[in-house]
Design an enzyme around this catalytic site. Structure first.
Site, short mmCIF file in Angstrom:
data_model
loop_
_atom_site.label_atom_id
_atom_site.label_comp_id
_atom_site.label_asym_id
_atom_site.label_seq_id
_atom_site.Cartn_x
_atom_site.Cartn_y
_atom_site.Cartn_z
N ASP A 52 124.64 121.94 92.51
CA ASP A 52 125.63 121.04 91.91
C ASP A 52 126.94 121.82 91.88
O ASP A 52 126.95 123.05 91.87
CB ASP A 52 125.24 120.47 90.53
CG ASP A 52 124.68 121.48 89.55
OD1 ASP A 52 124.98 122.68 89.68
OD2 ASP A 52 123.95 121.04 88.64
N GLU A 70 119.06 123.95 94.03
CA GLU A 70 119.49 123.22 92.82
C GLU A 70 121.00 122.98 92.85
O GLU A 70 121.69 123.20 91.85
CB GLU A 70 119.14 124.01 91.55
CG GLU A 70 117.68 124.40 91.45
CD GLU A 70 117.32 125.06 90.11
OE1 GLU A 70 118.16 125.08 89.19
OE2 GLU A 70 116.19 125.55 90.01
N ASN A 94 113.09 132.01 93.03
CA ASN A 94 114.25 131.14 92.85
C ASN A 94 115.20 131.72 91.80
O ASN A 94 114.75 132.15 90.73
CB ASN A 94 113.71 129.78 92.37
CG ASN A 94 114.68 128.63 92.47
OD1 ASN A 94 115.24 128.39 93.53
ND2 ASN A 94 114.86 127.90 91.38
N GLU A 115 114.13 133.07 88.07
CA GLU A 115 115.14 133.77 87.26
C GLU A 115 114.66 135.02 86.52
O GLU A 115 114.74 135.10 85.29
CB GLU A 115 115.76 132.78 86.24
CG GLU A 115 116.38 131.56 86.90
CD GLU A 115 116.95 130.55 85.90
OE1 GLU A 115 116.76 130.73 84.69
OE2 GLU A 115 117.59 129.58 86.35
N HIS A 127 124.16 126.58 91.60
CA HIS A 127 124.92 125.90 90.53
C HIS A 127 126.34 126.46 90.58
O HIS A 127 126.64 127.49 89.98
CB HIS A 127 124.27 126.17 89.17
CG HIS A 127 122.93 125.54 89.03
ND1 HIS A 127 122.76 124.17 88.98
CD2 HIS A 127 121.69 126.07 88.96
CE1 HIS A 127 121.48 123.89 88.87
NE2 HIS A 127 120.80 125.02 88.86
C1 XIL Z 1 117.35 122.47 83.57
C2 XIL Z 1 117.25 120.94 83.50
O1 XIL Z 1 118.19 120.36 84.33
C3 XIL Z 1 117.44 120.51 82.08
O2 XIL Z 1 117.26 119.11 81.98
C4 XIL Z 1 116.45 121.24 81.19
O3 XIL Z 1 116.67 120.92 79.88
C5 XIL Z 1 116.62 122.74 81.35
O4 XIL Z 1 116.46 123.07 82.69
N1 XIL Z 1 117.92 126.54 86.56
C6 XIL Z 1 116.68 125.99 86.78
C7 XIL Z 1 116.39 124.63 86.31
O5 XIL Z 1 115.85 126.61 87.47
O6 XIL Z 1 115.04 124.46 85.97
C8 XIL Z 1 117.27 124.24 85.15
O7 XIL Z 1 117.04 122.87 84.86
C9 XIL Z 1 118.72 124.50 85.48
C10 XIL Z 1 118.96 125.95 85.78
#
Ligand code: XIL
Length: 368
Positions: A270, A268, A201, A152, A237
């Site tokens: 969802d 990741e 990522n 990020e 996401h």
């Molecule tokens: C999030 C986790 O799911 C949480 O439990 C934590 O508190 C914060 O991080 N992008 C990412 C992940 O790359 O590492 C993040 O995960 C969600 C967004």
């Protein structure tokens, strides 16, 4: 099959959970593919919740630590390296023949206070970052197949104004080191484990937009400087109802693969639903999950989809996006949702299609 009987306030009723085969991981394996998940840590999840553990083993063939390999856990203070929870996950993955993604070596979040509030010169910060990456990558060398080296870097809300800086300003690494910290991070990772696959990522880049353009430019520039980067992780996401179309998703994977020669993964995933969650919305989510998995499976440079959690009950969405919910394939009882069945039906159909093997139609060959 888990039977929950005599729940308070209910008429005596049996709530059965469907745990019948086939399982996602077995279908994925037949397709040379990874279906993985982020794994939490603590009393409610890994390694203590037996239902969570059983589901994890049964359904997934890849794992990524949800937070235990981030700086915040590994490096609570300068002298302490807390590898324990990461070691446990790796042992579990070995015992259960799962691929491990590493997440993440450098990010603007999960930075411990001693770093965030530290007073480092540029050279000191470079040494700190390099030392961390060297130690962590070597610790799990040969066990972690691929690392999200940098997470990020590009900010949201780009407007396209001339001279606009696309990078997020709230990163300690940006602040202490400057823009070239990304280069130092990738070089350190490549040196520590020459065989690991190294990923950039990010989120919000799953369809063509300014943020994706900025990520593309960043990675293109690094590759031109000879920095080793193997792949792009599209976090995925998504908000249900706003998942990119099949064409958009495919075009985005193609862009990074065809033009930069990179591997691509959804890392990741969802798909959160705006509350209230209804049967119609769950049906739409099912179609969206199928779409993401289909695009990934059909793409020659993509061999994995990782979800950001096992079940709706333990998803970060519950605290981070409280107006949304139900983002995963299993509900908070670990029961299967329409999205689970849609994903499984799609994998089954794909296996049949490939076995049917219409002449001339190969399909599914992944690049090395
Ligand atoms: C999030 C986790 O799911 C949480 O439990 C934590 O508190 C914060 O991080 N992008 C990412 C992940 O790359 O590492 C993040 O995960 C969600 C967004």
């Amino acid at each position: 099959v888990v039977l929950l009987t005599g729940m308070p306030g209910c008429r005596k009723k049996t709530l059965e959970i469907d745990t019948s085969p086939p399982y996602l991981r077995d279908l994925a394996e037949q397709l040379d593919f990874y279906i993985g998940t982020a794994v939490g840590y603590g009393s409610a999840t890994f390694p203590n919740n037996s239902q969570y553990m059983k589901t994890l083993k049964r359904e997934f063939n890849a794992v990524v630590a949800e937070y235990t390999m981030k700086w915040g856990t590994i490096r609570p203070d300068r002298e302490t390296f807390n590898y324990g929870p990461g070691d446990e996950l790796i042992k579990f993955a070995e015992d259960n023949k799962m691929m491990v993604r590493g997440h993440t070596l450098a990010w603007h979040q999960s930075v411990p206070a001693w770093v965030e509030d530290g007073d480092f010169t540029r050279d000191e910060a470079i040494s700190l970052l390099e030392e961390h990456i060297d130690k962590v990558v070597k610790r799990w060398q040969g066990k972690i197949r691929e690392w999200d080296v940098v997470n990020e870097v590009i900010r949201d809300g780009l407007t396209g104004q001339p001279g606009e800086n696309p990078r997020r300003s709230n990163s300690v690494w940006e602040r202490f080191i400057g823009e070239d910290w990304v280069e130092f991070a990738f070089r350190a990772a490549a040196e520590a484990d020459p065989k690991a696959l190294l990923f950039y990522n990010d989120y919000g880049i799953e369809r063509k937009n300014r943020k994706q353009d900025a990520v593309f430019a960043l990675v293109e520039d690094l590759l031109a400087k000879g920095v080793k980067i193997n792949g792009i992780g599209f976090q995925g996401h998504f908000v249900s109802g706003n998942v990119p179309s099949e064409e958009e998703l495919k075009a985005n994977l193609d862009r990074f693969h065809d033009e930069l020669g990179l591997k691509v993964q959804f890392t990741e995933v969802d798909i959160r639903i705006k509350k209230p969650v209804t049967a119609e919305k769950l049906a739409q989510q099912a179609e969206e999950y199928k779409r993401v998995i289909k695009v990934a499976l059909e793409h020659p440079a993509c061999d994995a989809v990782l979800l950001w959690g096992v079940d709706d009950g333990h998803s970060w969405i519950n605290s981070s996006f409280p107006e949304h919910g139900a983002p995963l394939l299993l509900d908070s009882r670990f029961d299967r949702k329409p999205a689970y069945y849609a994903a499984r039906d799609y994998l089954l159909a794909e296996i049949e299609r490939r076995q049917g093997g219409e002449e001339g139609e190969e399909g599914g060959e992944k690049e090395e």
